[in-house]
Design a protein around this motif. Structure first.
Motif, PDB file in Angstrom:
ATOM      1  N   LYS A  45     -10.026  30.531  11.985  1.00 30.06           N
ATOM      2  CA  LYS A  45      -9.085  30.782  10.900  1.00 30.06           C
ATOM      3  C   LYS A  45      -7.660  30.599  11.410  1.00 30.06           C
ATOM      4  CE  LYS A  45      -9.928  34.025   7.955  1.00 30.06           C
ATOM      5  NZ  LYS A  45     -10.138  35.340   7.315  1.00 30.06           N
ATOM      6  N   PHE A  46      -6.754  30.371  10.480  1.00 28.81           N
ATOM      7  CA  PHE A  46      -5.365  30.134  10.838  1.00 28.81           C
ATOM      8  C   PHE A  46      -4.669  31.386  11.382  1.00 28.81           C
ATOM      9  CE2 PHE A  46      -6.032  26.693   7.713  1.00 28.81           C
ATOM     10  CZ  PHE A  46      -5.640  25.618   8.489  1.00 28.81           C
ATOM     11  N   ASP A  47      -5.256  32.560  11.169  1.00 32.50           N
ATOM     12  CA  ASP A  47      -4.622  33.789  11.651  1.00 32.50           C
ATOM     13  C   ASP A  47      -4.969  34.103  13.104  1.00 32.50           C
ATOM     14  OD1 ASP A  47      -7.235  34.632  11.512  1.00 32.50           O
ATOM     15  OD2 ASP A  47      -6.895  36.217  10.042  1.00 32.50           O
ATOM     16  N   GLY A  48      -5.735  33.224  13.764  1.00 34.78           N
ATOM     17  CA  GLY A  48      -6.071  33.431  15.167  1.00 34.78           C
ATOM     18  C   GLY A  48      -7.456  33.977  15.408  1.00 34.78           C
ATOM     19  N   THR A  49      -8.129  34.440  14.371  1.00 35.41           N
ATOM     20  CA  THR A  49      -9.497  34.938  14.539  1.00 35.41           C
ATOM     21  C   THR A  49     -10.484  33.777  14.454  1.00 35.41           C
ATOM     22  OG1 THR A  49      -9.702  35.397  12.170  1.00 35.41           O
ATOM     23  CG2 THR A  49      -8.963  37.206  13.589  1.00 35.41           C
ATOM     24  N   PHE A  50     -11.638  33.961  15.097  1.00 39.56           N
ATOM     25  CA  PHE A  50     -12.710  32.987  14.959  1.00 39.56           C
ATOM     26  C   PHE A  50     -14.039  33.719  14.957  1.00 39.56           C
ATOM     27  CE2 PHE A  50     -11.404  33.194  19.401  1.00 39.56           C
ATOM     28  CZ  PHE A  50     -12.575  33.305  20.114  1.00 39.56           C
ATOM     29  N   TYR A  51     -15.061  33.048  14.430  1.00 36.97           N
ATOM     30  CA  TYR A  51     -16.357  33.680  14.196  1.00 36.97           C
ATOM     31  C   TYR A  51     -17.473  32.867  14.827  1.00 36.97           C
ATOM     32  CZ  TYR A  51     -14.169  36.632  10.611  1.00 36.97           C
ATOM     33  OH  TYR A  51     -13.374  37.530   9.951  1.00 36.97           O
ATOM     34  N   LEU A  52     -18.422  33.569  15.407  1.00 36.87           N
ATOM     35  CA  LEU A  52     -19.687  32.986  15.830  1.00 36.87           C
ATOM     36  C   LEU A  52     -20.750  33.402  14.814  1.00 36.87           C
ATOM     37  CD1 LEU A  52     -19.579  33.722  19.656  1.00 36.87           C
ATOM     38  CD2 LEU A  52     -19.401  31.485  18.573  1.00 36.87           C
ATOM     39  N   TRP A  53     -21.392  32.428  14.196  1.00 37.18           N
ATOM     40  CA  TRP A  53     -22.454  32.684  13.222  1.00 37.18           C
ATOM     41  C   TRP A  53     -23.788  32.260  13.806  1.00 37.18           C
ATOM     42  CZ3 TRP A  53     -21.833  34.487   8.135  1.00 37.18           C
ATOM     43  CH2 TRP A  53     -20.501  34.597   7.689  1.00 37.18           C
ATOM     44  N   GLU A  54     -24.822  33.080  13.566  1.00 33.91           N
ATOM     45  CA  GLU A  54     -26.174  32.623  13.883  1.00 33.91           C
ATOM     46  C   GLU A  54     -26.865  32.333  12.556  1.00 33.91           C
ATOM     47  OE1 GLU A  54     -29.079  34.193  13.245  1.00 33.91           O
ATOM     48  OE2 GLU A  54     -28.447  36.205  12.663  1.00 33.91           O
ATOM     49  N   THR A  55     -27.660  31.270  12.533  1.00 33.02           N
ATOM     50  CA  THR A  55     -28.176  30.740  11.277  1.00 33.02           C
ATOM     51  C   THR A  55     -29.589  31.209  10.926  1.00 33.02           C
ATOM     52  OG1 THR A  55     -28.960  28.740  12.413  1.00 33.02           O
ATOM     53  CG2 THR A  55     -26.738  28.688  11.493  1.00 33.02           C
ATOM     54  N   ASN A  56     -30.114  32.182  11.678  1.00 35.35           N
ATOM     55  CA  ASN A  56     -31.420  32.743  11.356  1.00 35.35           C
ATOM     56  C   ASN A  56     -31.295  33.784  10.249  1.00 35.35           C
ATOM     57  OD1 ASN A  56     -34.150  33.394  11.464  1.00 35.35           O
ATOM     58  ND2 ASN A  56     -33.874  34.824  13.151  1.00 35.35           N
ATOM     59  N   THR A  57     -30.392  34.754  10.460  1.00 39.94           N
ATOM     60  CA  THR A  57     -30.163  35.794   9.454  1.00 39.94           C
ATOM     61  C   THR A  57     -28.777  35.681   8.826  1.00 39.94           C
ATOM     62  OG1 THR A  57     -29.314  37.344  11.115  1.00 39.94           O
ATOM     63  CG2 THR A  57     -31.684  37.369  10.701  1.00 39.94           C
ATOM     64  N   TRP A  58     -27.990  34.663   9.231  1.00 39.89           N
ATOM     65  CA  TRP A  58     -26.637  34.431   8.725  1.00 39.89           C
ATOM     66  C   TRP A  58     -25.744  35.644   8.908  1.00 39.89           C
ATOM     67  CZ3 TRP A  58     -25.278  29.660   8.246  1.00 39.89           C
ATOM     68  CH2 TRP A  58     -26.249  28.692   7.924  1.00 39.89           C
ATOM     69  N   THR A  59     -25.727  36.136  10.139  1.00 37.23           N
ATOM     70  CA  THR A  59     -24.786  37.182  10.515  1.00 37.23           C
ATOM     71  C   THR A  59     -23.745  36.582  11.455  1.00 37.23           C
ATOM     72  OG1 THR A  59     -26.207  37.867  12.346  1.00 37.23           O
ATOM     73  CG2 THR A  59     -26.471  39.038  10.257  1.00 37.23           C
ATOM     74  N   SER A  60     -22.629  37.276  11.589  1.00 41.36           N
ATOM     75  CA  SER A  60     -21.535  36.724  12.389  1.00 41.36           C
ATOM     76  C   SER A  60     -20.888  37.812  13.237  1.00 41.36           C
ATOM     77  CB  SER A  60     -20.473  36.094  11.488  1.00 41.36           C
ATOM     78  OG  SER A  60     -19.836  37.076  10.687  1.00 41.36           O
ATOM     79  N   GLU A  61     -20.146  37.364  14.213  1.00 43.06           N
ATOM     80  CA  GLU A  61     -19.400  38.254  15.093  1.00 43.06           C
ATOM     81  C   GLU A  61     -17.957  37.732  15.156  1.00 43.06           C
ATOM     82  OE1 GLU A  61     -19.018  41.620  17.395  1.00 43.06           O
ATOM     83  OE2 GLU A  61     -20.904  40.900  16.516  1.00 43.06           O
ATOM     84  N   PRO A  62     -16.969  38.560  14.743  1.00 39.69           N
ATOM     85  CA  PRO A  62     -15.575  38.105  14.782  1.00 39.69           C
ATOM     86  C   PRO A  62     -14.967  38.248  16.171  1.00 39.69           C
ATOM     87  CG  PRO A  62     -15.680  40.299  13.837  1.00 39.69           C
ATOM     88  CD  PRO A  62     -17.107  39.887  14.120  1.00 39.69           C
ATOM     89  N   TRP A  63     -14.103  37.307  16.528  1.00 39.71           N
ATOM     90  CA  TRP A  63     -13.356  37.329  17.776  1.00 39.71           C
ATOM     91  C   TRP A  63     -11.877  37.156  17.457  1.00 39.71           C
ATOM     92  CZ3 TRP A  63     -15.700  36.583  22.938  1.00 39.71           C
ATOM     93  CH2 TRP A  63     -17.093  36.629  22.910  1.00 39.71           C
ATOM     94  N   SER A  64     -11.045  37.479  18.426  1.00 39.33           N
ATOM     95  CA  SER A  64      -9.609  37.310  18.244  1.00 39.33           C
ATOM     96  C   SER A  64      -8.992  36.716  19.499  1.00 39.33           C
ATOM     97  CB  SER A  64      -8.939  38.655  17.935  1.00 39.33           C
ATOM     98  OG  SER A  64      -7.543  38.508  17.809  1.00 39.33           O
ATOM     99  N   SER A  65      -8.148  35.697  19.322  1.00 38.87           N
ATOM    100  CA  SER A  65      -7.426  35.093  20.435  1.00 38.87           C
ATOM    101  C   SER A  65      -5.977  35.547  20.354  1.00 38.87           C
ATOM    102  CB  SER A  65      -7.513  33.568  20.375  1.00 38.87           C
ATOM    103  OG  SER A  65      -7.130  33.107  19.099  1.00 38.87           O
ATOM    104  N   SER A  66      -5.629  36.560  21.101  1.00 37.76           N
ATOM    105  CA  SER A  66      -4.338  37.228  20.975  1.00 37.76           C
ATOM    106  C   SER A  66      -3.182  36.263  21.171  1.00 37.76           C
ATOM    107  CB  SER A  66      -4.237  38.361  22.003  1.00 37.76           C
ATOM    108  OG  SER A  66      -4.408  37.872  23.312  1.00 37.76           O
ATOM    109  N   GLY A  67      -2.312  36.194  20.150  1.00 39.40           N
ATOM    110  CA  GLY A  67      -1.087  35.419  20.239  1.00 39.40           C
ATOM    111  C   GLY A  67      -1.243  33.928  20.040  1.00 39.40           C
ATOM    112  N   SER A  68      -2.462  33.431  19.798  1.00 40.39           N
ATOM    113  CA  SER A  68      -2.661  32.001  19.589  1.00 40.39           C
ATOM    114  C   SER A  68      -3.854  31.798  18.665  1.00 40.39           C
ATOM    115  CB  SER A  68      -2.886  31.285  20.928  1.00 40.39           C
ATOM    116  OG  SER A  68      -4.062  31.761  21.564  1.00 40.39           O
ATOM    117  N   PHE A  69      -4.142  30.545  18.336  1.00 41.28           N
ATOM    118  CA  PHE A  69      -5.294  30.245  17.499  1.00 41.28           C
ATOM    119  C   PHE A  69      -6.025  29.040  18.058  1.00 41.28           C
ATOM    120  CE2 PHE A  69      -1.617  28.123  15.761  1.00 41.28           C
ATOM    121  CZ  PHE A  69      -2.045  26.838  15.506  1.00 41.28           C
TER     122      PHE A  69
END
Length: 216
Positions: A45-69
């Protein structure tokens, strides 16, 4: 009229099937990359966060890259790690999955590219591409010294067990002051990495980066 017909045709194709919404509220997506095995996909995302999705149950885990994207990313051929490039940085990140799919347990580790600063004088990676053997990485960068401006750096990559990069050399495009607009590796060229580059000078060139496998 032709443009209108094309748009109408595309709209019919898009709405002809049944979409499956994953989750609402994920506006501002800037990048999406499927893993080669289809077990995961990676969104930023443009706000610097990014997500890892697994496609078995379609769940995700959010991450953050501090100060950059995240500006670019590339999966390894086995789909067990992904390299990410961050804005205003010459250090890549390597996300390693700690266990098999559908687990989202992962670790983010730095991958240093010291030559981007020491040799080229650049302060930021722009685009990356990782070949399907996992042994070659192409990197473009911006704001470099005059001698190295507009080149593509080519790295040898080792993945045993962590990712490490060694500079091999540079590719310069044809024409006057060319810079790479887009580049990609052929994903099924059996003789070795085959990199195609579209340059700002109007040329599209293909570069065979033939090599001896690390396993030999």
């Amino acid at each position: 009229m032709l443009l209108k017909r094309v748009i109408r045709s595309c709209t019919l194709v898009i709405y002809g099937g049944t979409g499956t919404p994953i989750r609402r509220g994920l506006g501002g997506i800037s990048l999406l990359k499927w893993s080669p095995t289809g077990d995961y996909f990676f969104t930023t995302k443009f706000d610097g966060t990014f997500y890892l999705w697994e496609t078995n149950t379609w769940t995700s885990e959010p991450w953050s890259s501090s100060g950059s994207f995240v500006i670019d990313s590339s999966w390894d051929p086995d789909g067990r790690m992904i390299l990410v490039a961050f804005s205003d940085s010459t250090t890549l990140g390597s996300i390693h999955f700690a266990s098999k799919p559908p687990s989202l347990d992962a670790h983010l580790l730095p991958v240093d590219l010291p030559e981007i600063v020491s040799v080229t004088g650049s302060t930021s990676v722009e685009m990356i591409a990782w070949d399907t053997s996992g042994e070659r990485l192409a990197v473009s960068y911006k704001d470099a010294d005059k001698m190295y401006a507009g080149l593509i750096a080519v790295y040898d990559i080792r993945r045993t067990p962590l990712v490490s990069a060694s500079l091999i050399g540079f590719i310069r495009g044809p024409g006057e002051r060319p810079r790479p607009l887009a580049f990609s590796f052929h994903n099924k060229f059996k003789q070795g990495p085959l990199l195609s580059v579209c340059w700002s000078s109007g040329w599209c060139c293909t570069y065979p980066l033939i090599f001896r496998s690390h396993s030999l």
